[in-house]
Design a protein around this motif. Structure first.
Motif, mmCIF file in Angstrom:
data_model
loop_
_atom_site.group_PDB
_atom_site.id
_atom_site.type_symbol
_atom_site.label_atom_id
_atom_site.label_comp_id
_atom_site.label_asym_id
_atom_site.label_seq_id
_atom_site.Cartn_x
_atom_site.Cartn_y
_atom_site.Cartn_z
ATOM 1 N N ASP A 71 -2.111 10.957 4.267
ATOM 2 C CA ASP A 71 -3.212 11.662 4.922
ATOM 3 C C ASP A 71 -3.811 12.753 4.033
ATOM 4 N N GLN A 94 -0.091 5.089 1.610
ATOM 5 C CA GLN A 94 -1.095 5.790 2.414
ATOM 6 C C GLN A 94 -0.599 7.200 2.672
ATOM 7 N N LYS A 116 -7.125 7.054 3.071
ATOM 8 C CA LYS A 116 -7.267 5.600 2.943
ATOM 9 C C LYS A 116 -6.079 5.008 2.181
ATOM 10 N N PRO A 117 -5.680 3.790 2.515
ATOM 11 C CA PRO A 117 -4.584 3.150 1.775
ATOM 12 C C PRO A 117 -5.019 2.751 0.369
ATOM 13 N N TYR A 122 0.811 -1.220 0.000
ATOM 14 C CA TYR A 122 0.000 0.000 0.000
ATOM 15 C C TYR A 122 0.841 1.266 0.000
ATOM 16 N N PRO A 139 -6.667 -1.688 9.088
ATOM 17 C CA PRO A 139 -7.614 -1.233 10.127
ATOM 18 C C PRO A 139 -7.617 -2.052 11.410
ATOM 19 N N LYS A 197 -3.739 2.852 9.985
ATOM 20 C CA LYS A 197 -4.271 3.559 8.821
ATOM 21 C C LYS A 197 -4.082 2.761 7.538
ATOM 22 N N THR A 207 3.896 5.198 3.860
ATOM 23 C CA THR A 207 2.962 6.160 4.432
ATOM 24 C C THR A 207 3.708 7.463 4.701
#
Length: 538
Positions: free
Chosen positions: A170, A168, A176-177, A166, A451, A448, A395
């Motif tokens: 913000d 991710q 959402k990823p 993923y 979940p 994030k 992320t």
């Protein structure tokens, strides 16, 4: 679809250079090289130079002693090679263990971090470990791989890049990823649509960019972005199907909005991470942990490594070096013909010595690297249910990356690298936390991307290298100016003393730099010895 850059290019025309630069912005180096190939600008792929292995001639006269300060990779390499050549070597290591930053953490291991000491609380299982320092070896790091081959260290492939992982952010996609495969397929599709339509709509192009070039580039855009016949991006199977694809026709996923794709900063660096020379496939790692390399050296250096020996003073002598160190509460002093020193420069600058002022001055100017890792034991390999088998998720939170293990597939438990940051500001934030606070932060931020993350995590361990005892840093940070003006000063010997380690290389932070630095110093040492023998003969 409209874009300010599209209008700019249509008015100005497009040269080959401009086309390649624009492709590189979003497509990365791989796309740029492919396009350059279409234009006939590349004839051969660049190949990394193959270094010659160190070749030390056996000593023929006398007994020569070498003190090696530090049992990191450079120190172990030096003791092994010099020992084969007939030198009498002794390694003084301040820590309770050998390996330096080559540190694989397992059940019961002590993490000697100042202010946050820990014992590893992972289950006692050979598959439950994490490499707190180096974790991967690129194929072109031929020096360290030479020893893996010579010592028959069993290796496995390390997955650095997995499209099922993923990204991710913000600031994009409501936080959402998004699967990396979806992000990459969509942004390359929209980029290619923009490029193809810009080129096709131009009535006049710069002279160096002829009609044949234009058609090649349009064809490239269609293939690279998976465009329809009217040069529109409508989705791609590269992003994965929304449904079907095996027993029924595949239904393409609806593309993400181009504006949202650009809002995420994934395209700015992480998207092309796997194309960096040190991060691109194939990457390898020893089976069972990176410290298998350390173990292989130690098995060949029995009786030559003295642990818990903390150096207090290094003095240059007219015909050698004298080193004083604490051992078992007593101050010991030894002399040797030569000294190879891999103590971190920022620490060595504060240890009593009689080195030249300019030499010490370089040490004091070197900055220490700051790097943090947080490892988490999961009671269930939940990521495999999400079709993630190894690789890295990204992320924009402080944890930066989540690594999924490349070993132990289908077993019950696994060790995730729940955070890996090399940003100094982030590492400072982690280092100010207690161990328990770091674990909590890693779980909170990781949620994030996954979940139900927290319910799977049983325990964890953390490490901030700038707080690790006897190191206080992770690799040297050379400024460009300091490299130009002072690297040769630190690389050269002072008398019969050499600084070694990845810190004295243009590749700090990698084991390859440590090995090559040791090789360089040993060859210089041999030259000194040969010159001395010639003078005696005369």
């Amino acid at each position: 679809m409209t874009n300010p850059e599209q209008k700019h290019i249509s008015n100005k025309g497009l040269s080959r250079r401009e086309a390649l630069l624009w492709i590189g912005k979003v497509g990365g180096s791989a796309a740029m090289l492919q396009a350059a190939g279409l234009f006939g600008l590349l004839s051969t792929a660049p190949v990394a130079a193959q270094p010659e292995l160190v070749k030390l001639k056996p000593l023929t006269t006398g007994r020569k002693t070498v003190l090696i300060l530090g049992a990191g990779i450079s120190g172990l390499v030096a003791a092994y090679e010099l020992g084969k050549a007939g030198y009498q070597c002794k390694i003084l290591e301040a820590s309770h263990r050998a390996g330096g930053r080559n540190f694989t953490i397992r059940h019961g291991d002590f993490i000697d971090e100042l202010g946050t000491p820990q014992f590893c609380n992972f289950d006692k299982d050979p598959d439950l470990y994490f490499n707190a320092g180096p974790a991967r070896i690129p194929a072109h790091h031929t020096a360290i791989l030479h020893y893996c081959r010579e010592f028959a260290v069993e290796m496995q492939m390390f997955c650095n890049y997995n499209k099922n992982c993923y990204t991710q952010d913000d600031n994009a996609f409501a936080g959402k990823p998004v699967r990396i495969r979806e992000y990459e397929a969509d942004i390359r599709g929209f980029f290619s649509e923009l490029m193809a339509k810009s080129i096709q709509s131009q009535a006049k192009l710069d002279a160096p960019f002829d009609d044949i070039d234009r058609q090649k580039l349009i064809d490239f855009c269609r293939a690279y972005g998976d465009l329809s016949s009217d040069f529109t991006y409508e989705g791609s199977e590269r992003a994965g199907y929304q449904s079907g694809g095996i027993l029924s026709p595949g239904v393409l996923k609806k593309p993400k909005a181009f504006a949202d794709l650009l809002q995420s900063n994934f395209w700015a660096g992480a998207m092309h991470f796997g194309e960096i020379s040190d991060q691109s496939a194939a990457l390898m790692t020893p089976v069972g942990g990176m410290d298998k390399i350390v173990d292989a050296f130690l098995s060949r250096l029995a009786g030559k490594v003295q642990l818990k020996a903390q150096v207090q003073k290094v003095q240059l002598l007219p015909q050698g070096v004298e080193v004083s160190y604490w051992l078992d509460g007593q101050l010991q002093t030894e002399q040797a013909d030569y000294c190879l020193n891999c103590i971190p420069a920022q620490l060595m600058a504060g240890i009593e010595n009689n080195f030249p002022a300019d030499y010490v001055g370089v040490m004091r100017q070197l900055q220490r690297g700051k790097l943090s890792k947080i490892a988490l034991q999961a009671k269930e390999r939940f990521w495999e249910k999400e079709q993630i088998y190894s690789g890295i998720s990204w992320t924009n939170q402080d944890i930066t990356q989540i690594w999924y293990p490349s070993h132990g597939m289908f077993k019950t438990k696994g060790i995730l690298l729940g955070a890996y940051s090399w940003d100094p500001a982030i590492s400072d934030r982690f280092s100010a936390m207690t161990h328990q606070e770091r674990i909590a932060a890693a779980i909170s931020q990781g949620s994030k991307l996954h979940p139900d993350y927290g319910k799977y995590i049983e325990q964890g361990n953390s490490i901030c290298w700038q707080r690790m005892n006897h190191m206080l840093g992770c690799g040297a940070v050379w400024s460009e100016d300091l490299l130009k003006t002072s690297f040769a000063t630190l690389q050269a010997p002072v008398g019969r003393h050499y600084m070694v380690g990845d810190q004295v290389s243009y590749h700090p932070g990698w084991q390859e730099g440590a090995v090559r630095s040791a090789w360089y110093a040993m060859e210089s040492l041999q030259q000194q010895e040969q010159q001395k023998q010639q003078q005696v003969a005369v």
